[in-house]
Design a protein around this motif. Structure first.
Motif, PDB file in Angstrom:
ATOM      1  N   LEU B 221       0.842  -1.204   0.000  1.00  0.00           N
ATOM      2  CA  LEU B 221       0.000   0.000   0.000  1.00  0.00           C
ATOM      3  C   LEU B 221       0.879   1.256   0.000  1.00  0.00           C
ATOM      4  O   LEU B 221       0.615   2.222  -0.718  1.00  0.00           O
ATOM      5  N   VAL B 222       1.944   1.229   0.799  1.00  0.00           N
ATOM      6  CA  VAL B 222       2.866   2.364   0.834  1.00  0.00           C
ATOM      7  C   VAL B 222       3.516   2.552  -0.542  1.00  0.00           C
ATOM      8  O   VAL B 222       3.629   3.671  -1.049  1.00  0.00           O
ATOM      9  N   ASP B 223       3.915   1.441  -1.166  1.00  0.00           N
ATOM     10  CA  ASP B 223       4.559   1.540  -2.485  1.00  0.00           C
ATOM     11  C   ASP B 223       3.605   2.121  -3.528  1.00  0.00           C
ATOM     12  O   ASP B 223       4.023   2.922  -4.372  1.00  0.00           O
ATOM     13  N   GLU B 224       2.340   1.713  -3.478  1.00  0.00           N
ATOM     14  CA  GLU B 224       1.368   2.316  -4.406  1.00  0.00           C
ATOM     15  C   GLU B 224       1.287   3.823  -4.176  1.00  0.00           C
ATOM     16  O   GLU B 224       1.284   4.616  -5.125  1.00  0.00           O
ATOM     17  N   GLY B 225       1.230   4.226  -2.919  1.00  0.00           N
ATOM     18  CA  GLY B 225       1.147   5.649  -2.588  1.00  0.00           C
ATOM     19  C   GLY B 225       2.374   6.416  -3.077  1.00  0.00           C
ATOM     20  O   GLY B 225       2.263   7.518  -3.619  1.00  0.00           O
ATOM     21  N   LYS B 226       3.553   5.809  -2.909  1.00  0.00           N
ATOM     22  CA  LYS B 226       4.784   6.462  -3.367  1.00  0.00           C
ATOM     23  C   LYS B 226       4.770   6.646  -4.871  1.00  0.00           C
ATOM     24  O   LYS B 226       5.243   7.671  -5.388  1.00  0.00           O
ATOM     25  N   ALA B 227       4.236   5.668  -5.586  1.00  0.00           N
ATOM     26  CA  ALA B 227       4.183   5.777  -7.049  1.00  0.00           C
ATOM     27  C   ALA B 227       3.272   6.933  -7.462  1.00  0.00           C
ATOM     28  O   ALA B 227       3.564   7.653  -8.426  1.00  0.00           O
ATOM     29  N   VAL B 228       2.173   7.123  -6.720  1.00  0.00           N
ATOM     30  CA  VAL B 228       1.261   8.234  -7.030  1.00  0.00           C
ATOM     31  C   VAL B 228       1.972   9.561  -6.752  1.00  0.00           C
ATOM     32  O   VAL B 228       1.933  10.486  -7.565  1.00  0.00           O
ATOM     33  N   ALA B 229       2.647   9.654  -5.598  1.00  0.00           N
ATOM     34  CA  ALA B 229       3.356  10.886  -5.249  1.00  0.00           C
ATOM     35  C   ALA B 229       4.396  11.208  -6.317  1.00  0.00           C
ATOM     36  O   ALA B 229       4.501  12.353  -6.772  1.00  0.00           O
ATOM     37  N   ALA B 230       5.152  10.205  -6.745  1.00  0.00           N
ATOM     38  CA  ALA B 230       6.191  10.426  -7.758  1.00  0.00           C
ATOM     39  C   ALA B 230       5.565  10.949  -9.049  1.00  0.00           C
ATOM     40  O   ALA B 230       6.065  11.913  -9.642  1.00  0.00           O
ATOM     41  N   ALA B 231       4.445  10.326  -9.453  1.00  0.00           N
ATOM     42  CA  ALA B 231       3.798  10.760 -10.697  1.00  0.00           C
ATOM     43  C   ALA B 231       3.215  12.164 -10.556  1.00  0.00           C
ATOM     44  O   ALA B 231       3.094  12.897 -11.537  1.00  0.00           O
ATOM     45  N   ALA B 232       2.849  12.543  -9.338  1.00  0.00           N
ATOM     46  CA  ALA B 232       2.287  13.878  -9.101  1.00  0.00           C
ATOM     47  C   ALA B 232       3.398  14.921  -8.897  1.00  0.00           C
ATOM     48  O   ALA B 232       3.114  16.085  -8.644  1.00  0.00           O
ATOM     49  N   GLY B 233       4.642  14.472  -8.956  1.00  0.00           N
ATOM     50  CA  GLY B 233       5.765  15.401  -8.822  1.00  0.00           C
ATOM     51  C   GLY B 233       6.051  15.806  -7.386  1.00  0.00           C
ATOM     52  O   GLY B 233       6.664  16.832  -7.145  1.00  0.00           O
ATOM     53  N   VAL B 234       5.610  14.990  -6.442  1.00  0.00           N
ATOM     54  CA  VAL B 234       5.842  15.309  -5.024  1.00  0.00           C
ATOM     55  C   VAL B 234       6.988  14.450  -4.506  1.00  0.00           C
ATOM     56  O   VAL B 234       6.939  13.224  -4.585  1.00  0.00           O
ATOM     57  N   GLU B 235       8.017  15.104  -3.991  1.00  0.00           N
ATOM     58  CA  GLU B 235       9.119  14.370  -3.377  1.00  0.00           C
ATOM     59  C   GLU B 235       8.811  14.252  -1.893  1.00  0.00           C
ATOM     60  O   GLU B 235       8.751  15.260  -1.193  1.00  0.00           O
ATOM     61  N   LEU B 236       8.587  13.050  -1.405  1.00  0.00           N
ATOM     62  CA  LEU B 236       8.093  12.877  -0.037  1.00  0.00           C
ATOM     63  C   LEU B 236       9.107  13.370   0.986  1.00  0.00           C
ATOM     64  O   LEU B 236      10.314  13.191   0.829  1.00  0.00           O
ATOM     65  N   HIS B 237       8.576  13.967   2.054  1.00  0.00           N
ATOM     66  CA  HIS B 237       9.430  14.447   3.139  1.00  0.00           C
ATOM     67  C   HIS B 237       9.923  13.288   3.997  1.00  0.00           C
ATOM     68  O   HIS B 237      11.057  13.247   4.451  1.00  0.00           O
ATOM     69  N   ASP B 238       9.039  12.305   4.225  1.00  0.00           N
ATOM     70  CA  ASP B 238       9.396  11.115   5.001  1.00  0.00           C
ATOM     71  C   ASP B 238       8.916   9.885   4.253  1.00  0.00           C
ATOM     72  O   ASP B 238       7.904   9.927   3.576  1.00  0.00           O
ATOM     73  N   ASP B 239       9.631   8.785   4.427  1.00  0.00           N
ATOM     74  CA  ASP B 239       9.193   7.523   3.845  1.00  0.00           C
ATOM     75  C   ASP B 239       8.076   6.959   4.726  1.00  0.00           C
ATOM     76  O   ASP B 239       8.300   6.665   5.907  1.00  0.00           O
ATOM     77  N   PRO B 240       6.855   6.808   4.182  1.00  0.00           N
ATOM     78  CA  PRO B 240       5.732   6.337   5.010  1.00  0.00           C
ATOM     79  C   PRO B 240       5.976   4.958   5.627  1.00  0.00           C
ATOM     80  O   PRO B 240       5.466   4.659   6.704  1.00  0.00           O
TER      81      PRO B 240
END
Lengths: 305, 307
Positions: B221-240
């Motif tokens: 689930l976290v990996d799916e979320g990271k893929a969405v963030a990456a596609a949206a151009g958001v560099e995450l502040h913390d790894d969920p």
């Protein structure tokens, strides 16, 4: 002919009571419930509902009392297969052992203790009303076939099917019983846990389009795993799911897994979605939704500890 | 400069903010229940746990009965945000409004009801309410603040500095999205799984030994979320996933709010949290089959008790 029903719960009782009405069949019933066994020995095993039957099998909680049998018929919940067949295997040293349990992997477990194994699937359903009395809710067919790695002779498969049919439990003997088995497993694995996780009845699961689509996703994975093994389903689980959702069929039915969850009883998830995942991995088929559902229901079970 | 703050919604987060901020500014509380407002006016607001003091606040259920503040903090649950924003429409024209809800989209809901300058915040602190006038300060983790409509990083910093001076932790960001998305992915995953399994956020969420262990699902689930963030151009502040492991290793069996809601058979924040993630995924064309499944299951579970 001597048959021992191993696990005399609701479905086991349907077989035991009906078979015990035949003059040429001696039926034993092995079960861990002393109250159920005592009631059967005192008053016979009574079925009410879809059929009114009183059979008089010899019931016991002590597996060492069992005589040598021609057939064993294992009908426990899937998580009890191992201890049940381990305790009773001596009675089937020269016989064949059939299973009509839910899920995948029961034949393999039985084959570790028995030489001649029969794969089976059954649709009748009921519930124990009180010790010795079982409500027969649904009639339905049973299918038997030899379990390929350790097959029973086909003549023996036919002999058991013929006895069941004659006893009022219509049963087919087929060369490959995997089709009906996988059809039922896919049906159960795609609907029961959805009811268990949401609290919704079968009909209410199916009338929510987004949830019905999730069910279809689970069905598609199950079908892919069956196809990878060369299994031809005898009917499309999708049609059965829609049929069962009709008001006059099972709209308001709470899946047995939902009943288990509400009662905080261990579910058969390991043998349903867990079985599809394991067979999928063996045959290189990805089953991410079944894996997710399996983990969620295991999580539900862990929340009770 | 912020001299006066109105905290709208006095649940555990709102109560913690109101009590602390009352030590460094004038604080008013917009409550939903008359009895709650009256109790706050008479008894003040007590904090226990990581701090121990009682603050005096002015409270009312009608915004017109409160003084005009410089800053409004909307601290209600996401499910109450729409009606609360509607009650504020036309009020406090000189104030800046800060949202602090879980998930995404709170700023848009509020922004539709007025043209206040907006700040976004996410908070990681937690508290437990012990009645209308007593809140226990449990987790002293930070609140992160960033600019949104009509505000700058400097505005965010002024709000963060005020919160820090009141004894809570806060930090200002030029762009809150990296932090907001980290929390979104974490929340969608942990809240969804907890609501379905009814497990508190404990060691099960990090377990990956057996094939059926829940940690596998949490990681996917976290990996799916990271893929969405990456596609949206958001560099995450913390790894969920790291957030998940840190939280489960604390040895404290936290009940996520969505689990509490499901247990109490209340509406959940599913739409703002999981619904947002699924909709953002569709916008950027990233398939999220597992988040979609969790979203549909929780929605159906809510329907089983709310219909």
């Amino acid at each position: 002919m001597r048959i021992c029903v191993v696990g005399c719960g609701a479905v086991g009782s349907l077989f035991a009571a009906n078979l015990a009405t035949l003059d040429d069949v001696e039926v034993w019933a092995y079960d861990v419930s002393q109250a159920h066994v005592d009631a059967i020995n005192a008053n016979g095993l009574r079925l009410t509902g879809a059929g009114e039957v009183v059979g008089r099998p010899c019931a016991t909680t002590d597996a060492t009392e069992l005589p040598a049998c021609d057939f064993g018929l294992v009908v426990t919940k899937a998580m009890h297969t191992e201890p049940a067949i381990r305790a009773t295997a001596h009675a089937f040293a020269d016989g064949c052992v059939a299973t009509v349990q839910n899920g995948l992997g029961n034949e393999e477990t039985i084959a570790a203790h028995a030489e001649r194994v029969i794969r089976g699937t059954t649709f009748p359903a009921g519930k124990i009303v009180e010790p010795g009395v079982v409500q027969w809710d649904v009639k339905g067919d049973t299918t038997f076939g030899p379990f390929e790695p350790k097959p029973a002779p086909f003549a023996e498969v036919e002999r058991l099917a013929e006895a069941c049919t004659r006893a009022g439990m219509p049963t087919h003997a087929v060369a490959d019983a995997r089709g009906p088995q996988w059809r039922k497993v896919i049906f159960n694995a795609s609907t029961n846990p959805i009811g268990a996780l949401t609290g919704l009845t079968h009909g209410r699961v199916c009338e929510r389009p987004d949830l019905r689509a999730l069910v279809s996703g689970l069905v598609a994975e199950g079908k892919a795993v069956a196809a990878a093994q060369g299994i031809v389903l005898d009917a499309d689980p999708e049609e059965l799911i829609d049929h069962a959702a009709k008001p006059e069929v099972a709209y308001g039915h709470k899946a047995s897994m939902l009943q288990d969850v509400e009662a905080h009883r261990q579910t058969e998830i390991d043998y349903l979605n867990g079985g599809i995942v394991r067979f999928g991995r063996e045959h290189g088929v990805a089953t991410p939704l079944n894996e997710a559902i399996w983990a969620l229901v295991k999580g539900v079970e862990q929340s009770w500890q | 400069v912020i001299r006066s703050v109105c905290v709208a919604g006095a649940g555990s987060i709102g109560s913690l903010l109101a009590a602390h901020l009352a030590r460094v500014s004038a604080v008013s509380v917009l409550a939903r229940r008359e009895a709650h407002a009256q109790a706050l006016n008479e008894q003040g607001l007590r904090v226990s746990g990581r701090a121990d003091f009682t603050a005096s606040v002015v409270a009312a259920t009608d915004p017109d009965a409160l003084p005009e503040p410089d800053l409004v903090i909307l601290a209600c649950k996401g499910t109450d945000l729409e009606p609360l924003s509607a009650r504020l429409a036309g009020r406090f024209p000189g104030a800046t409004v800060m949202t602090i809800q879980n998930g995404l989209g709170a700023e848009e809901i509020v922004g539709a009801h007025g043209d206040w300058p907006l700040l976004s915040a996410v908070t990681f602190m937690s508290g437990t309410r012990h009645g209308d006038t007593h809140v226990e300060y449990v987790l002293d983790t930070a609140t992160w603040i960033g600019p949104h409509r009509g505000t700058t990083e400097a505005d965010a910093r002024i709000a963060a500095d005020l919160i820090v001076s009141s004894g809570l932790k806060a930090e200002a960001f030029a762009d809150l999205r990296p932090a907001q998305w980290s929390k979104l992915i974490f929340n969608a995953t942990v809240n969804g799984v907890a609501a379905l399994t009814e497990l508190p956020h404990d060691f099960h969420f990090g377990q990956e030994e057996r094939l059926s262990d829940l940690g596998h699902l949490v990681r996917e689930l976290v990996d799916e979320g990271k893929a969405v963030a990456a596609a949206a151009g958001v560099e995450l502040h913390d790894d969920p996933w790291e957030m998940n492991m840190l939280a489960t290793q604390r040895g404290f069996r936290h009940s996520p709010s969505m689990l509490e809601d499901v247990e109490a058979r209340r509406p959940t924040e599913l739409e703002l949290i999981n619904g947002s993630l699924v909709r953002e995924a569709a916008k950027v064309g990233v398939p999220v089959p597992l988040h979609t499944a969790v979203y549909r299951l929780v929605k159906a579970k809510e329907a089983s008790y709310s219909e």
